[in-house]
Structure formats: C-alpha cells, structure tokens
Design a protein around this motif. Structure first.
Motif, PDB file in Angstrom:
ATOM      1  N   ASP A   1       0.665   2.370   4.161  1.00  0.00           N
ATOM      2  CA  ASP A   1       1.952   1.661   4.118  1.00  0.00           C
ATOM      3  C   ASP A   1       3.022   2.407   3.321  1.00  0.00           C
ATOM      4  O   ASP A   1       4.033   2.798   3.876  1.00  0.00           O
ATOM      5  CB  ASP A   1       1.795   0.218   3.606  1.00  0.00           C
ATOM      6  N   MET A   2       2.839   2.576   2.026  1.00  0.00           N
ATOM      7  CA  MET A   2       3.801   3.302   1.191  1.00  0.00           C
ATOM      8  C   MET A   2       3.065   4.421   0.483  1.00  0.00           C
ATOM      9  O   MET A   2       2.122   4.158  -0.265  1.00  0.00           O
ATOM     10  CB  MET A   2       4.384   2.387   0.099  1.00  0.00           C
ATOM     11  N   ASP A   3       3.496   5.681   0.699  1.00  0.00           N
ATOM     12  CA  ASP A   3       2.846   6.763  -0.033  1.00  0.00           C
ATOM     13  C   ASP A   3       3.386   6.818  -1.461  1.00  0.00           C
ATOM     14  O   ASP A   3       4.265   6.032  -1.845  1.00  0.00           O
ATOM     15  CB  ASP A   3       2.964   8.102   0.699  1.00  0.00           C
ATOM     16  N   GLY A   4       2.874   7.735  -2.249  1.00  0.00           N
ATOM     17  CA  GLY A   4       3.256   7.810  -3.654  1.00  0.00           C
ATOM     18  C   GLY A   4       4.738   8.089  -3.859  1.00  0.00           C
ATOM     19  O   GLY A   4       5.367   7.511  -4.744  1.00  0.00           O
ATOM     20  N   MET A   5       5.317   8.966  -3.048  1.00  0.00           N
ATOM     21  CA  MET A   5       6.741   9.279  -3.192  1.00  0.00           C
ATOM     22  C   MET A   5       7.602   8.078  -2.819  1.00  0.00           C
ATOM     23  O   MET A   5       8.576   7.770  -3.503  1.00  0.00           O
ATOM     24  CB  MET A   5       7.107  10.501  -2.336  1.00  0.00           C
TER      25      MET A   5
ATOM     26  N   GLN B   1      -2.065  -1.702 -13.586  1.00  0.00           N
ATOM     27  CA  GLN B   1      -2.519  -1.116 -12.327  1.00  0.00           C
ATOM     28  C   GLN B   1      -2.199  -2.000 -11.141  1.00  0.00           C
ATOM     29  O   GLN B   1      -2.205  -3.226 -11.245  1.00  0.00           O
ATOM     30  CB  GLN B   1      -4.028  -0.899 -12.358  1.00  0.00           C
ATOM     31  N   PHE B   2      -1.968  -1.316 -10.005  1.00  0.00           N
ATOM     32  CA  PHE B   2      -1.696  -2.003  -8.752  1.00  0.00           C
ATOM     33  C   PHE B   2      -2.402  -1.267  -7.624  1.00  0.00           C
ATOM     34  O   PHE B   2      -2.504  -0.043  -7.648  1.00  0.00           O
ATOM     35  CB  PHE B   2      -0.187  -2.043  -8.490  1.00  0.00           C
ATOM     36  N   PRO B   3      -2.899  -2.032  -6.612  1.00  0.00           N
ATOM     37  CA  PRO B   3      -3.632  -1.421  -5.504  1.00  0.00           C
ATOM     38  C   PRO B   3      -2.753  -0.862  -4.393  1.00  0.00           C
ATOM     39  O   PRO B   3      -3.260  -0.234  -3.469  1.00  0.00           O
ATOM     40  CB  PRO B   3      -4.496  -2.573  -4.982  1.00  0.00           C
ATOM     41  N   SER B   4      -1.437  -1.097  -4.468  1.00  0.00           N
ATOM     42  CA  SER B   4      -0.539  -0.583  -3.427  1.00  0.00           C
ATOM     43  C   SER B   4       0.865  -0.438  -3.989  1.00  0.00           C
ATOM     44  O   SER B   4       1.218  -1.059  -4.996  1.00  0.00           O
ATOM     45  CB  SER B   4      -0.508  -1.527  -2.220  1.00  0.00           C
ATOM     46  N   GLY B   5       1.643   0.370  -3.298  1.00  0.00           N
ATOM     47  CA  GLY B   5       3.034   0.530  -3.688  1.00  0.00           C
ATOM     48  C   GLY B   5       3.793  -0.781  -3.604  1.00  0.00           C
ATOM     49  O   GLY B   5       4.593  -1.104  -4.482  1.00  0.00           O
ATOM     50  N   GLN B   6       3.522  -1.556  -2.549  1.00  0.00           N
ATOM     51  CA  GLN B   6       4.201  -2.843  -2.396  1.00  0.00           C
ATOM     52  C   GLN B   6       3.909  -3.773  -3.560  1.00  0.00           C
ATOM     53  O   GLN B   6       4.812  -4.426  -4.093  1.00  0.00           O
ATOM     54  CB  GLN B   6       3.795  -3.544  -1.082  1.00  0.00           C
ATOM     55  N   ASP B   7       2.638  -3.826  -3.974  1.00  0.00           N
ATOM     56  CA  ASP B   7       2.266  -4.682  -5.108  1.00  0.00           C
ATOM     57  C   ASP B   7       2.954  -4.208  -6.383  1.00  0.00           C
ATOM     58  O   ASP B   7       3.442  -5.008  -7.182  1.00  0.00           O
ATOM     59  CB  ASP B   7       0.747  -4.690  -5.326  1.00  0.00           C
ATOM     60  N   ALA B   8       3.001  -2.902  -6.576  1.00  0.00           N
ATOM     61  CA  ALA B   8       3.630  -2.358  -7.775  1.00  0.00           C
ATOM     62  C   ALA B   8       5.104  -2.720  -7.818  1.00  0.00           C
ATOM     63  O   ALA B   8       5.610  -3.191  -8.841  1.00  0.00           O
ATOM     64  CB  ALA B   8       3.449  -0.842  -7.825  1.00  0.00           C
ATOM     65  N   VAL B   9       5.800  -2.529  -6.708  1.00  0.00           N
ATOM     66  CA  VAL B   9       7.238  -2.818  -6.667  1.00  0.00           C
ATOM     67  C   VAL B   9       7.481  -4.322  -6.865  1.00  0.00           C
ATOM     68  O   VAL B   9       8.389  -4.721  -7.587  1.00  0.00           O
ATOM     69  CB  VAL B   9       7.855  -2.322  -5.344  1.00  0.00           C
TER      70      VAL B   9
END
Length: 134
Positions: A61-65, A34-42
């Motif tokens: 900041d970054m939506d799901g798409m 799990q990640f709290p944001s798209g930036q963290d996930a990437v």
C-alpha cells in the motif's frame, strides 16, 4: 548535540517489529512507537513525539518513502529525518534514498546488536550537519 531518545518505527513484518523494538528499547534505551503500516503510522502518529523515523522501505500500500512524505505533512513532523531499513541492497538504491534526504539505509538482514550503533552514527552525522560543524 540533541540526544536521540524517541523513534517512530514502521514495518509490516511483525517479527522485525519485535526484534527492532526489543533492540532499541533494551540495548539503546530508546522510546519506540511502532506501526504495522504507513497508513496506521500517519493516522495515529500525532500522539507521538518522535525525533527520528525508522521506516521499512518495501511495504504494501504505502512504501517507506510514501510513508515519510505523508508523516512530514503532520503538524510538527516536517523536519523529522528518516532512516530506511530495506532488503533492497543495491548501491544505487541506497544512494537514491540518501539523495532524497534519508540519514542512512540499513540493509536487511541486519545485525540487531549493530542496529543501535548504526542509528546513533547516522543521528550524530545529522546533528553535526544541523549545527554546521560537519
């Protein structure tokens, strides 16, 4: 058919992350990163080996798409499908997401006890399409 075992989940709401992690691990038996944001996930996903992305759509900041698009640029992640979880319940929004390649759109609030079944159903449909039997 490939069995779904590993899910990468991104949601900016801590309570939703907790509910989803407990549900997917305890009820579904999945391994969840799990990640709290798209930036963290990437930034941190390369150590993960997901088979599926479960992405909140409305995030700052970054939506799901945008998150899905960015994740697919990582080595080995190009063909990983996504399911979106969103509070946007409009039918045309869901259709648009499905047209863009999402396996499913799950509307918030969702029933945690139905979540694994919804994911498994979308995964099975995806596997059938890959194998050409659907």
């Amino acid at each position: 058919m490939e069995k779904l075992q590993r899910i990468l989940h991104v949601d900016d709401a801590e309570d939703i992350r907790m509910i989803i992690k407990i549900t997917l691990e305890m009820v579904g038996g999945y391994s969840v990163d799990q990640f709290p944001s798209g930036q963290d996930a990437v930034a941190q996903a390369e150590g993960c080996t997901p088979q599926l992305f479960l992405l909140d759509f409305m995030m700052p900041d970054m939506d799901g798409m945008e998150t899905w698009t960015a994740l697919k640029t990582l080595p080995g992640f190009a063909d990983i499908p996504a399911i979106f979880v969103t509070a946007k319940a409009e039918e045309n929004f869901s259709k648009n997401m499905l047209d863009k390649g999402a396996l499913a759109v799950i509307t918030k609030p969702f029933d945690p006890m139905e979540l694994c079944g919804q994911i498994e159903s979308a995964w099975a449909n995806h596997q059938n399409q890959i194998s050409g039997s659907g």
